[in-house]
Motif scaffolding. Sequence first.
Motif, mmCIF file in Angstrom:
data_model
loop_
_atom_site.group_PDB
_atom_site.id
_atom_site.type_symbol
_atom_site.label_atom_id
_atom_site.label_comp_id
_atom_site.label_asym_id
_atom_site.label_seq_id
_atom_site.Cartn_x
_atom_site.Cartn_y
_atom_site.Cartn_z
ATOM 1 N N ILE A 69 1.055 -1.188 0.023
ATOM 2 C CA ILE A 69 0.139 0.013 -0.044
ATOM 3 C C ILE A 69 0.850 1.270 0.043
ATOM 4 O O ILE A 69 1.707 1.344 0.821
ATOM 5 C CB ILE A 69 -0.950 0.040 1.206
ATOM 6 C CG1 ILE A 69 -1.843 -1.202 1.121
ATOM 7 C CG2 ILE A 69 -1.909 1.267 1.348
ATOM 8 C CD1 ILE A 69 -2.670 -1.445 2.235
ATOM 9 N N ASP A 71 0.720 5.171 0.642
ATOM 10 C CA ASP A 71 0.007 6.219 1.321
ATOM 11 C C ASP A 71 0.615 7.262 1.091
ATOM 12 O O ASP A 71 1.828 7.641 1.822
ATOM 13 C CB ASP A 71 -0.449 5.703 2.933
ATOM 14 C CG ASP A 71 -1.087 6.594 3.405
ATOM 15 O OD1 ASP A 71 -1.788 7.677 2.887
ATOM 16 O OD2 ASP A 71 -1.379 6.375 4.605
ATOM 17 N N ASN A 73 0.309 11.545 1.991
ATOM 18 C CA ASN A 73 -0.494 12.229 2.668
ATOM 19 C C ASN A 73 0.143 13.758 2.340
ATOM 20 O O ASN A 73 1.214 14.095 2.520
ATOM 21 C CB ASN A 73 -0.505 12.322 4.222
ATOM 22 C CG ASN A 73 -1.216 10.731 4.610
ATOM 23 O OD1 ASN A 73 -2.377 10.507 4.054
ATOM 24 N ND2 ASN A 73 -0.654 10.105 5.283
#
Length: 85
Positions: A69, A71, A73
């Motif tokens: 995954i 991720d 931000n």
Amino acid sequence: DSTNYCFFAVQSTGTTVLTTVGSGSETADITLNADGAVNLISADVGNTVGIHLDGDAATDNIVQIDAGILDINATGVLALPQTNQ
């Protein structure tokens, strides 16, 4: 082998530099094998680059991210520009 080595230097500002030297080649890689997470955490450096990954765009080098995954931000702009070659 005295022609293959690694050294740490601490500059007057506290900046720490890790340098690898390979005997006449550019293959003196750095590998981190952690028995746990690897965290890169930058201090608040204001409106400037906190962490810079440079794969040398002028070459055919590849920056590879291998993750189950990924991720990302971002509280500001997230730009993923593509250069057509």
